[in-house]
Write a protein that holds these residues in place. Structure first.
Motif, PDB file in Angstrom:
ATOM      1  N   UNK A 121       0.834  -1.189   0.000  1.00 36.68           N
ATOM      2  CA  UNK A 121       0.000   0.000   0.000  1.00 36.68           C
ATOM      3  C   UNK A 121       0.874   1.247   0.000  1.00 36.68           C
ATOM      4  N   UNK A 140       1.064   4.297  -2.674  1.00 33.98           N
ATOM      5  CA  UNK A 140       0.994   5.719  -2.332  1.00 33.98           C
ATOM      6  C   UNK A 140       2.136   6.484  -3.000  1.00 33.98           C
ATOM      7  N   UNK A 141       3.326   5.880  -3.044  1.00 30.68           N
ATOM      8  CA  UNK A 141       4.459   6.529  -3.715  1.00 30.68           C
ATOM      9  C   UNK A 141       4.127   6.806  -5.168  1.00 30.68           C
ATOM     10  N   UNK A 176       2.219   9.814  -5.879  1.00 32.63           N
ATOM     11  CA  UNK A 176       2.805  11.129  -5.680  1.00 32.63           C
ATOM     12  C   UNK A 176       3.137  11.475  -4.241  1.00 32.63           C
ATOM     13  N   UNK A 177       2.909  10.570  -3.304  1.00 33.30           N
ATOM     14  CA  UNK A 177       3.210  10.880  -1.908  1.00 33.30           C
ATOM     15  C   UNK A 177       4.637  10.487  -1.583  1.00 33.30           C
ATOM     16  N   UNK A 178       5.408  11.428  -1.041  1.00 33.80           N
ATOM     17  CA  UNK A 178       6.770  11.062  -0.645  1.00 33.80           C
ATOM     18  C   UNK A 178       6.729  10.273   0.658  1.00 33.80           C
ATOM     19  N   UNK A 210       4.768  11.908   3.659  1.00 35.73           N
ATOM     20  CA  UNK A 210       3.325  11.963   3.465  1.00 35.73           C
ATOM     21  C   UNK A 210       2.711  10.580   3.482  1.00 35.73           C
ATOM     22  N   UNK A 251      -0.304   9.637   5.867  1.00 39.94           N
ATOM     23  CA  UNK A 251      -1.642   9.389   5.332  1.00 39.94           C
ATOM     24  C   UNK A 251      -1.986   7.920   5.184  1.00 39.94           C
ATOM     25  N   UNK A 252      -0.984   7.054   5.155  1.00 41.49           N
ATOM     26  CA  UNK A 252      -1.280   5.630   4.972  1.00 41.49           C
ATOM     27  C   UNK A 252      -0.813   4.804   6.172  1.00 41.49           C
ATOM     28  N   UNK A 256      -2.367   5.965   9.920  1.00 44.66           N
ATOM     29  CA  UNK A 256      -3.765   5.591  10.172  1.00 44.66           C
ATOM     30  C   UNK A 256      -3.955   4.085  10.309  1.00 44.66           C
ATOM     31  N   UNK A 257      -3.200   3.320   9.524  1.00 46.61           N
ATOM     32  CA  UNK A 257      -3.369   1.873   9.608  1.00 46.61           C
ATOM     33  C   UNK A 257      -2.729   1.298  10.865  1.00 46.61           C
TER      34      UNK A 257
END
Lengths: 249, 233, 366
Positions: free
Chosen positions: B123, B127-128, B131-133, B136, B140-141, B144-145
């Motif tokens: 996951x 996300x990478x 566009x999420x570095x 982030x 964001x991932x 929360x998990x």
């Protein structure tokens, strides 16, 4: 592998046979009693096993059926507690030694004070705390409180206390320099190099610090009475004196 | 009804304050350490892991003594705190909070690690690509998990704090209103002849508090679990 | 809109050494499992690093070992649809879709949430959580999510592999629509020939870590030297045809291509519709005389342009049917019995049954 290690370790446990004399003694008596036990062992065959703890804890354990033969308390109250419940052999009861209360400071401190009525202990403390054993339940703490009350300075320090779990913990606070002053037994102060005695509390400022001993009610091991006698003997008394205790009377 | 005496109320309030601050202060560090131990290869990793688990293994009194050496006014950390921030923790409730935080830290880290390890790293790769570095993606991932584990860790540390005795009394002694937390107060009463009644009352309070915390964590965990449930099949 | 790739990497005992370029439309990277296809697109995405090489998309260099350029994955502006959807379980479908949008604000693009939702039919799914969706629905969301991250190129790694054929039917049209809209190039990895035949314009054939062939799909699949690489059973050819008639009475459709006509079971598309059909080599029989009194509907006249044999019992013929090329497989025995040789005029019998629209790459729905 683990099972083998476990069984092997059992082989190294001292075989405590049922004939061993079990003594419950207050923690502050450790060095003195250990020496007395060593002497006793040289002349007699029986082994003496000692359990050191706070007098309160030991009394409670005896009350709940612990198989002790001899009880040596750090104050009269816990001995009276057991006596009231008919748990000791009253005829065997005797005071073994006494102690003095001292005001201590870290070894490097230059604090100086003479203890007398209304002495300025508050000023000497400054912003620091006074390390004592918990006055609610530890004998050393109770004696300290009694002395401070008698000398009229208790209200000035009551909010600046650092009540420790036992008198040795109070000693550590002062030895580490965390508390600028502390009140402990003279015997404790002599044993700790990192503290110095500022002054000794007048003997009449607190109830006499006495160490009563008594055989536990009911059948005890044959040698228990002999051990108690050895503690009361001249040799035993000399051992107590060596560690800084005062004579019982 | 069950009315609290001033002594009880004081001990209860102090315990809550100490426990809340202990958890709040150690949680960010706990998350960081759990992340480092789980995801980052660095030299000395096993040593750090060992240190984190020390309070579990050492007698609490030993831990308390170590804290006294470190955070006392003459200790390296204590002296630094006083010099830099004019903060003294010796004989203060803040010291009790530190003792609780240290004792609860290994439990917290373990719980967070468990949750973190079960986060699907694929996951994060997804996300990478979106566009999420790394930062982030973590926020964001991954975070929360990992929330169920973080929550469990916080509750465990809180409960541990409510029961923490040996390290606290050795480090900051038993000052009413300052460091006499519930366990210290209970201990004191058990030592006084005739104090068993009082001790029992305090025990009931402590038990009620722990049960409430555990119940709250159960509810939260179930709620979170439903939200973050990875699909099956 | 192009991809230039030339990479080398050792993966365990396996040496990957691949190079190709491709342009707009849907390019399939095709080959058996383990050929290195997924590794190649993972390198384009930046999820694994080549030992040596160069990767550029639209002229922008993403990786160059000589110049020590290695753009991190989050900066590469690629969209990736994985084999297992990898939707974020803690977010709703809507939040999943917009995830990439959040990190790519600065790039302007014409794809909006509404257009993607419409393209993929996601409207009823928006408020739901991934765990409540079917496999096909999840993959559609995954495609939408990748698109909304405004990528320059879309990578798809066997996105239909974990779906059953009914689910595949949900998604294939969506991918075709994506391809036809033509906005961004698509790199599509698959080991399933029917997917590739239906969806791809260009084919990159990989085997054992190397690129064996690139070119238009029909061309590559018709090459004689390739069938062993695509699997004996799968060998065949592709024809582009147009529907030129519908027979209501016998439920047949007439397909015309330059070279001949075929009649197949009814295909429900309008006259003039353009399709692609597959002819399996195993379904084609050869006759040296015009066949008579035969049940086979489709007989095509052509000329043998090549014969290949190997150690097995089979021989494979390439036949020119007008400008089209098809493959036929017969036994070596038959070849000898019939005396078949290069340049010979023969008749290819294509069994109508083999042109079942469902098994072939033919669109059944509009």
């Amino acid at each position: 592998m683990l099972v083998a290690l476990a069984t092997m370790s059992l082989a190294f446990l001292p075989a405590s046979s049922k004939a061993d004399i079990l003594v419950f003694a207050a923690a502050s008596l450790k060095e003195a009693i250990d020496a007395a036990v060593a002497d006793f062992g040289k002349s007699r065959g029986e082994r003496v096993v000692v359990s050191y703890a706070a007098s309160s804890a030991l009394a409670k354990q005896i009350e709940n059926g612990a198989p002790a033969d001899l009880f040596i308390s750090a104050d009269l109250e816990w001995m009276d507690y057991l006596a009231a419940r008919n748990l000791i052999d009253a005829s065997s009861r005797a005071n073994l030694a006494g102690n003095r209360l001292v005001l201590i400071a870290p070894a490097a401190s230059t604090a100086a004070m003479t203890i007398g009525p209304g002495f300025a202990i508050d000023g000497l403390l400054g912003r620091g705390r006074l390390a004592i054993a918990d006055p609610e339940h530890v004998p050393a703490g109770r004696y300290a409180r009694a002395a401070l009350e008698r000398l009229g300075v208790w209200p000035s320090v009551v909010r600046k206390l650092a009540p420790a779990e036992n008198v040795r913990a109070a000693l550590i606070f002062v030895a580490r320099g965390e508390a600028p002053l502390g009140i402990v037994y003279r015997t404790d102060a002599l044993a700790e190099k990192a503290v110095r005695i500022v002054d000794t509390f007048p003997a009449d400022s607190h109830p006499p610090i006495l160490y009563p001993a008594a055989l536990i009610a009911g059948p005890v091991k044959p040698g228990a009475g002999a051990f108690l006698a050895s503690l009361k003997s001249a040799k035993g008394q000399a051992t107590f004196a060596r560690f800084g205790f005062t004579p019982a009377e | 009804m069950f009315e609290l005496t001033p002594v009880e109320a004081e001990a209860l309030a102090l315990s809550l304050r100490v426990a809340c601050w202990a958890v709040a202060a150690s949680l960010p560090l706990g998350i960081f350490v759990a992340f480092a131990l789980t995801r980052i290869e660095f030299p000395g990793r096993s040593i750090v892991s060992g240190l984190v688990h020390l309070p579990l293994v050492l007698p609490p009194v030993v831990t308390g003594y170590a804290l006294l050496l470190l955070f006392g006014r003459h200790g390296p950390l204590g002296a630094w705190l006083e010099a830099s921030f004019d903060v003294v923790v010796a004989f203060r409730w803040t010291g009790a909070a530190i003792a609780s935080a240290v004792m609860g830290f290994p439990l917290m880290v373990r719980a967070i690690r468990l949750s973190l390890e079960s986060v699907d790293r694929r996951l994060e790769a997804a996300a990478h690509t979106l566009g999420a570095n790394r930062v982030w993606t973590f926020l964001t991932v991954t975070l929360p998990l990992t929330l169920p584990g973080i929550l469990a860790g916080a509750i465990l540390a809180f409960a541990k704090s409510l029961g923490e005795f040996g390290a606290t009394i050795t480090f900051v002694s038993n000052i009413p209103g300052e460091t006499r937390t519930l366990p210290n107060a209970i201990y004191t009463f058990t030592q006084v002849p005739g104090g068993e009644q009082e001790a029992l009352r305090l025990c009931l309070i402590a038990v009620a508090l722990s049960m409430a915390a555990l119940l709250a964590s159960e509810i939260m965990a179930r709620f979170l679990g439903r939200r973050t449930q990875p699909d099956v099949g | 809109m192009s991809v230039e790739l030339s990479v080398r990497r050792r993966l365990g005992a396996f040496q990957l050494d691949a190079a190709f370029t491709c342009g707009a439309g849907l390019t399939a990277i095709f080959g058996r499992s383990g050929a290195g296809k997924t590794s190649v697109i993972n390198m384009i995405a930046g999820l694994i690093k080549p030992d040596r090489g160069r990767i550029a998309v639209d002229g922008r260099v993403l990786f160059d070992s000589d110049q020590r350029i290695d753009v991190p994955p989050h900066d590469r502006q690629i969209g990736y649809v994985f084999q297992e959807d990898r939707l974020f379980p803690h977010l709703s479908v809507r939040q999943n879709l917009l995830f990439g949008r959040w990190f790519n604000r600065r790039r302007v693009s014409s794809t909006s949430l509404e257009s993607v939702v419409a393209l993929l039919g996601l409207e009823p799914l928006l408020p739901r959580r991934p765990s409540t969706l079917s496999g096909g629905e999840k993959q559609r969301v995954a495609i939408g999510r990748a698109l909304l991250a405004r990528p320059r190129i879309l990578l798809m790694d066997e996105p239909l592999a974990s779906l059953d054929s009914a689910r595949k039917g949900e998604i294939m049209p969506a991918i075709e629509r994506l391809r036809d809209e033509g906005r961004i190039p698509i790199l599509y990895v698959s080991h399933a020939l029917d997917e590739v035949a239906r969806l791809a314009d260009t084919l990159v054939l990989m085997t054992d870590g190397r690129v064996a062939a690139t070119g238009r799909v029909d061309d590559v699949l018709s090459r004689l030297d390739l069938p062993p690489l695509t699997g004996r059973y799968e060998a065949g050819s592709i024809l582009r045809v147009r529907i030129t008639g519908q027979d209501e009475r016998f439920a047949l459709t007439t397909l015309t291509f330059p070279g001949g006509t075929l009649r197949v079971p009814r295909i429900d598309r309008p006259i003039g519709a353009e399709l692609r059909v597959r002819l399996h080599a195993r379904d084609i029989a050869i006759s040296t005389k015009p066949p008579e009194a035969l049940s086979v509907l489709n007989v095509l006249k052509g000329r043998i342009t090549g014969i290949a044999t190997d150690s097995g019992p089979f021989a494979e013929l390439t036949l020119a049917i007008g400008p089209a090329i098809i493959l036929a497989r017969i036994t070596k025995l038959s070849r000898e019995t019939l005396g078949l040789h290069d340049g010979q005029e023969v008749y290819a019998l294509v069994k109508s049954v083999a042109l079942d629209p469902r098994a072939e790459a033919v669109n059944e729905r509009g």
